[in-house]
Design an enzyme around this catalytic site. Structure first.
Site, short mmCIF file in Angstrom:
data_model
loop_
_atom_site.label_atom_id
_atom_site.label_comp_id
_atom_site.label_asym_id
_atom_site.label_seq_id
_atom_site.Cartn_x
_atom_site.Cartn_y
_atom_site.Cartn_z
CE LYS A 22 23.51 -10.63 -36.22
NZ LYS A 22 23.52 -11.68 -37.24
CG ASN A 23 23.63 -9.07 -40.05
OD1 ASN A 23 24.15 -9.87 -39.27
ND2 ASN A 23 22.34 -9.05 -40.31
CB CYS A 115 18.47 -21.63 -38.60
SG CYS A 115 18.04 -20.32 -39.71
NE ARG A 120 19.33 -18.46 -43.60
CZ ARG A 120 19.75 -17.69 -42.59
NH1 ARG A 120 19.50 -18.06 -41.35
NH2 ARG A 120 20.44 -16.60 -42.83
CG ASP A 309 17.50 -9.55 -40.56
OD1 ASP A 309 18.68 -9.29 -40.79
OD2 ASP A 309 16.96 -10.63 -40.86
NE ARG A 401 23.29 -16.35 -33.65
CZ ARG A 401 22.65 -16.53 -34.81
NH1 ARG A 401 21.55 -17.24 -34.83
NH2 ARG A 401 23.10 -16.02 -35.93
C1 EPZ Z 1 21.77 -12.18 -44.35
O1 EPZ Z 1 21.71 -13.59 -44.32
C2 EPZ Z 1 21.64 -11.73 -42.90
N1 EPZ Z 1 22.75 -12.29 -42.11
C3 EPZ Z 1 20.31 -12.21 -42.32
O2 EPZ Z 1 20.19 -11.67 -41.00
C4 EPZ Z 1 19.19 -11.63 -43.18
O3 EPZ Z 1 17.95 -12.13 -42.70
C5 EPZ Z 1 19.38 -12.06 -44.64
O4 EPZ Z 1 20.68 -11.64 -45.10
C6 EPZ Z 1 18.34 -11.44 -45.56
O5 EPZ Z 1 18.42 -10.06 -45.49
C7 EPZ Z 1 23.96 -11.69 -42.17
O6 EPZ Z 1 24.16 -10.73 -42.88
C8 EPZ Z 1 25.03 -12.29 -41.30
P1 EPZ Z 1 20.43 -14.34 -47.95
P2 EPZ Z 1 22.04 -14.43 -45.66
O7 EPZ Z 1 21.45 -15.18 -48.62
O8 EPZ Z 1 23.00 -13.72 -46.51
C9 EPZ Z 1 17.88 -17.56 -50.21
C10 EPZ Z 1 19.96 -11.71 -38.70
O9 EPZ Z 1 18.87 -11.77 -38.13
N2 EPZ Z 1 19.17 -18.10 -50.64
O10 EPZ Z 1 20.36 -12.89 -48.32
O11 EPZ Z 1 22.37 -15.82 -45.22
C11 EPZ Z 1 17.63 -17.69 -48.72
O12 EPZ Z 1 17.08 -18.95 -48.39
C12 EPZ Z 1 20.20 -12.60 -39.90
O13 EPZ Z 1 20.87 -10.90 -38.43
C13 EPZ Z 1 19.21 -19.10 -51.60
O14 EPZ Z 1 18.17 -19.56 -52.07
O15 EPZ Z 1 20.63 -14.45 -46.38
C14 EPZ Z 1 16.65 -16.56 -48.47
O16 EPZ Z 1 15.35 -16.99 -48.80
C15 EPZ Z 1 19.15 -13.68 -40.03
N3 EPZ Z 1 20.42 -19.60 -52.01
C16 EPZ Z 1 17.10 -15.47 -49.46
O17 EPZ Z 1 17.85 -16.16 -50.47
C17 EPZ Z 1 21.60 -19.11 -51.51
O18 EPZ Z 1 22.69 -19.58 -51.93
C18 EPZ Z 1 17.96 -14.39 -48.85
O19 EPZ Z 1 18.99 -15.02 -48.12
C19 EPZ Z 1 21.55 -18.09 -50.53
C20 EPZ Z 1 20.32 -17.60 -50.13
#
Ligand code: EPZ
Length: 423
Positions: A22-23, A115, A120, A309, A401
């Site tokens: 999915k990701n 969420c 996020r 995850d 989802r």
């Molecule tokens: C991706 O989300 C995945 N989703 C998430 O999987 C996964 O949990 C996450 O990466 C971490 O591995 C998809 O790929 C569609 P991040 P993403 O930006 O990219 C912070 C699932 O279960 N952050 O890597 O949105 C954030 O708050 C989903 O399939 C900032 O601070 O996550 C987090 O603490 C849930 N500023 C950390 O970085 C930003 O601009 C990592 O988030 C962006 C993120």
């Protein structure tokens, strides 16, 4: 809203095929916006998140056809404004921002809501796109990015307080493919899904080096062409079924997986006492459950570390593993919604800040529980497989989802589950 009723106690046996990721699918579908050529993407899982992405691309003006796991898409003439109502419902749709900005020199995308797993933010995405020359404004809940003179390459460090950003890396990498000159992304996310996206973009004619490491270099090109691509296996779905097999299985076989992507997940399950045998090609494995297991400590980290995850699923496994286990989520410190529901089933878990202290109990008992997010709902299914009695898991849309036909796959392994339509 559907419910899943899991009658605990069945032993899982047999083999299932793991679906496409999915990701990886979500950013790759978004990347088709970068070309007016036709793209054919294979092994796209039939889950609501990818269906949302297909709806968003259609709403942007793409011509999309989907038949089982294959999506055929042409983005010849597209709008630069993503549909507010659709985008706000799925955080991952933020990854249309980079491609739209690069293709149309303007992008209007709704701010993603937070969420249950945590706030996020998208500040890192915007830091990167601004560095490429975009002007960033906010209006009516939308992010408005404009770059009337096009984008120019830049040196960008995308590290945030919780480490790299996966979709932020994707957004900046996609935008940089059509920018003038060279872009260097430092502190890039190195997840396999980022590498799969880069492979797709390079097949389209992009010039990306270093994807899959912390430093990615992109040389901008004038245009990209349509290509065919098969998405990598879903390592989190595979890890979830690995945990199910370790909880309640006997010689469960998983097919169409990628050993390389699952090292940290495999290591954690082996560390808690179970055995996992991979075939030569590394695309199949058999999980041998060991009844004599011990608790273990888990700290989530950016890839190649233990994935956040898979944190909830491991918590469910360790809830009935003798001994004390300490589970720390450094990526999403609030990602423990599943613990309160597991405690309804008799789990002994103390959550303190970003850490859960789990004391294994002999057996959990059925209780009516509620799914709160995608991976938390998977953890509840796992716990229910071995719990005494029949557990009702409500708000099943969370699990739909990201898991393709999870009830059918569990039934194929001999689990006693039924999906109940809510009146
Ligand atoms: C991706 O989300 C995945 N989703 C998430 O999987 C996964 O949990 C996450 O990466 C971490 O591995 C998809 O790929 C569609 P991040 P993403 O930006 O990219 C912070 C699932 O279960 N952050 O890597 O949105 C954030 O708050 C989903 O399939 C900032 O601070 O996550 C987090 O603490 C849930 N500023 C950390 O970085 C930003 O601009 C990592 O988030 C962006 C993120």
């Amino acid at each position: 809203m559907d419910k899943l009723v899991v009658h605990g106690g069945a032993t899982l046996r047999g083999a299932i095929n793991i679906s496409g990721s999915k990701n990886a699918s979500l950013p790759i579908l978004a990347a088709t916006l970068l070309t007016e050529g036709e793209c054919i993407i294979r092994r796209v899982p039939d889950v609501s998140d990818t269906n949302y992405m297909v709806q968003i691309l259609s709403a942007l003006g793409s011509d999309v056809e989907r038949s089982s796991g294959t999506v055929r898409i042409s983005c010849a003439d597209i709008s630069d404004e993503a549909p507010y109502e659709l985008v706000r419902r799925m955080r991952a749709s933020i990854c249309v921002m980079g491609p739209l900005l690069a293709r149309k020199r303007r992008a209007v995308v709704s701010l993603p809501g937070g969420c249950v797993i945590g706030d996020r933010p998208v500040d890192l995405h915007l830091r990167g796109l601004e560095a490429l020359g975009a002007k960033v404004e906010f209006e009516g809940g939308n992010i408005i990015l404009t770059a009337p003179d096009g984008l120019r390459g830049a040196e960008i460090d995308l590290r945030g307080t919780h480490g790299p950003t996966v979709l932020g890396t994707d957004n900046v990498m996609m935008a940089a493919t059509l920018a003038e000159g060279i872009t260097v992304i430092e502190s890039a996310a190195a997840e396999p899904e980022v590498l799969d996206l880069a492979n797709f973009l390079n097949a389209m004619g992009a010039k990306i080096q270093g994807a899959g490491t912390r430093r990615i270099v992109i040389e901008g090109v004038k245009e990209l062409k349509g290509v065919e691509h098969t998405v990598i296996p879903d390592r989190i779905e595979a890890g979830t079924f690995m945990a199910a097999a370790a909880l309640a299985g006997e010689e469960v076989r998983l097919r169409r997986i990628c050993r390389e992507h699952m090292k940290a997940i495999t290591e954690a399950i082996v560390k808690s006492g179970h055995r996992i045998d991979f075939n030569e090609a590394g695309d199949e494995c058999v999980i041998h459950r060991n009844p004599e297991t011990t608790g273990c400590d888990i700290v989530t980290a950016p890839y190649p570390g233990y994935p956040t995850d898979m944190q909830a699923q491991m918590t469910a496994l360790l809830a009935t593993t003798p001994g004390i286990s300490v589970i720390k989520d450094t990526i999403f410190p609030q990602r423990f919604m599943h613990c309160s529901e597991l405690k309804r089933m008799g789990a002994d878990i103390k959550v303190d800040g970003g850490t859960a202290i789990v004391r294994g109990v002999a057996q959990l008992s059925a209780a009516p529980v509620m799914a709160s997010d995608l991976r938390a709902s998977a953890a509840l299914v796992l716990a229910a497989l071995k719990a005494k009695g029949s557990t009702e898991i409500s708000r099943l849309y969370h699990i739909d989802r990201g898991y393709e036909h999870i009830d059918e796959k569990l039934l194929m392994l001999g689990a006693n589950v039924e999906r109940v339509k809510d009146r």
